[in-house]
Design a protein around this motif. Sequence first.
Motif, short mmCIF file in Angstrom:
data_model
loop_
_atom_site.label_atom_id
_atom_site.label_comp_id
_atom_site.label_asym_id
_atom_site.label_seq_id
_atom_site.Cartn_x
_atom_site.Cartn_y
_atom_site.Cartn_z
N GLU A 388 0.83 -1.21 0.00
CA GLU A 388 0.00 0.00 0.00
C GLU A 388 0.87 1.26 0.00
O GLU A 388 0.55 2.25 -0.67
N ALA A 389 1.97 1.23 0.75
CA ALA A 389 2.88 2.38 0.77
C ALA A 389 3.49 2.60 -0.61
O ALA A 389 3.58 3.73 -1.10
N LEU A 390 3.90 1.51 -1.23
CA LEU A 390 4.49 1.61 -2.56
C LEU A 390 3.48 2.14 -3.57
O LEU A 390 3.80 2.97 -4.43
N GLU A 391 2.24 1.69 -3.47
CA GLU A 391 1.21 2.14 -4.40
C GLU A 391 0.95 3.63 -4.24
O GLU A 391 0.76 4.35 -5.22
N ALA A 392 0.96 4.12 -3.00
CA ALA A 392 0.74 5.55 -2.78
C ALA A 392 1.84 6.37 -3.46
O ALA A 392 1.56 7.37 -4.12
#
Length: 493
Positions: A388-392
């Motif tokens: 999720e952090a990478l997607e943000a």
Amino acid sequence: MKKPFILSVLRPFVSKLVLMALPLIFLSSCEEVLKEETKSLAVETFYNTTAEVEAATNAIYTPLRSNNTSGMGVYIAVLEAHIDYAYGRGSYTVLNNFQGLDNVNVSRTAGAWEGFYLSIRNANLVIKNAPNGKAISPANIAKFVAEAKFLRAFNYFHLVRNWGAVPIRTEANMTDVDAKRNSPEEVYNLILADLKDAEANLPDQVTQSGRPSKLVAKTVLADVYLQLGRFAEARDKADEVIKAKKYALVPVSSTEDFQKIFGPAVITTSEEIFYLKYSHQTGQGNLWPWLTNHPGTKLHGGGGVYGHHSDTTNPVYANWDNKDLRKGQWYSWNIGIGATSLLNKKFIDPDAIGGPGAANDAPFYRYADLLLIYAEAASQAGNGPTAEALEALNQVHRRAYGLAPTAVSAIDFKLADYNAATFLDLVIKERGYEFQYEGKRWLELKRTGKARAIILATKGKTIAEMAFLWPIAVSELGYNKAIDPVKDQNPGY
């Protein structure tokens, strides 16, 4: 033509506001103006109706939106001369050395100090007096007090990051002349308390862009938690805002499309979270774009003084992928120091009315901020990046290349390539591209502890300790006897 929300409600009350505000200006250094009896008549007659309390709340924004030395234009100009990707020129040149402020820039930061505290003073007046209104509903009282507390927190957040320990003035002690410097911890406690109150009592949605809502308060809370290293709380608060699906990145397909975000004709966008609003109306313009433009380009109606610039030899620019559309905001223009100099067209306004007359808004919090707050906080809280952090982060990165922000792409960063440390470096690098000339970079470099390493690598400069905090304003020291001008001043000043 854009019309800031302040104008629509302020005009009927200008005379009252002027009479009420004149005794509050800190520059007077006169104890008599702080006495309660000098304000009693205005207080008793002004805070009774919804329109009056709204006008008083609007007055909290006025010092921040000012286009003189107490406003955000000069404040941002000082911050943006302390960064890796660009340089100050003229009287801002000395800031490139990172050895502290000279007298000219001491005066500029003093103006910012006074502007923040005048805004706080106006917020305190609303917080103290609105609950006593006789012709305003409890719901409206709660809403405006929450907005005042949000803005008070916003002001103190800027003060504590630039000056460290600062005097806390609230509705409880706003008539006291003498106020000691409170510790950063005490200031942050007030900031958090005010933002939590704002989160609870601000409306879910606002009818006028430029006013805060619950989601705006949550966003700033996430940023404050990030500043404090409370990463799980920052992650969770940012995640609340993301999951609300209220905001989205504005798609672009060319460098020129960034004017859909930053241009002077923009009223609001899906990306706007909290901006200070400006327009072409006299006295309602933004000064900052004038400081970045050159009269020969015709990109600013007031000409410009090109006080900030970059260079093709700057490592940030030289190592930047040419396919990144954000890089195209820099363009070659000889400003008299060589053919390699660059200017930036992020904030341009050919129709600006004079130097301080640009209509570009000041984007303090937009959805890109929120996504990168979440990305950093989630990785730091989990000791390494999550999907999720990478997607943000990838959403911001994709948009920069003209791709759909939420669609998987060939330029995406890969989770397996990063740990907590290298992912933090990646987020810092992405922020360095995304938020140029928004007044955020120096504060970020200080917060992450990366300032010395990054400035040494990009500019070959060693930052002096005194450069990290600005001096307490002389106007404060002149009348506040609780602060010793020698013992209590920040190091080096």
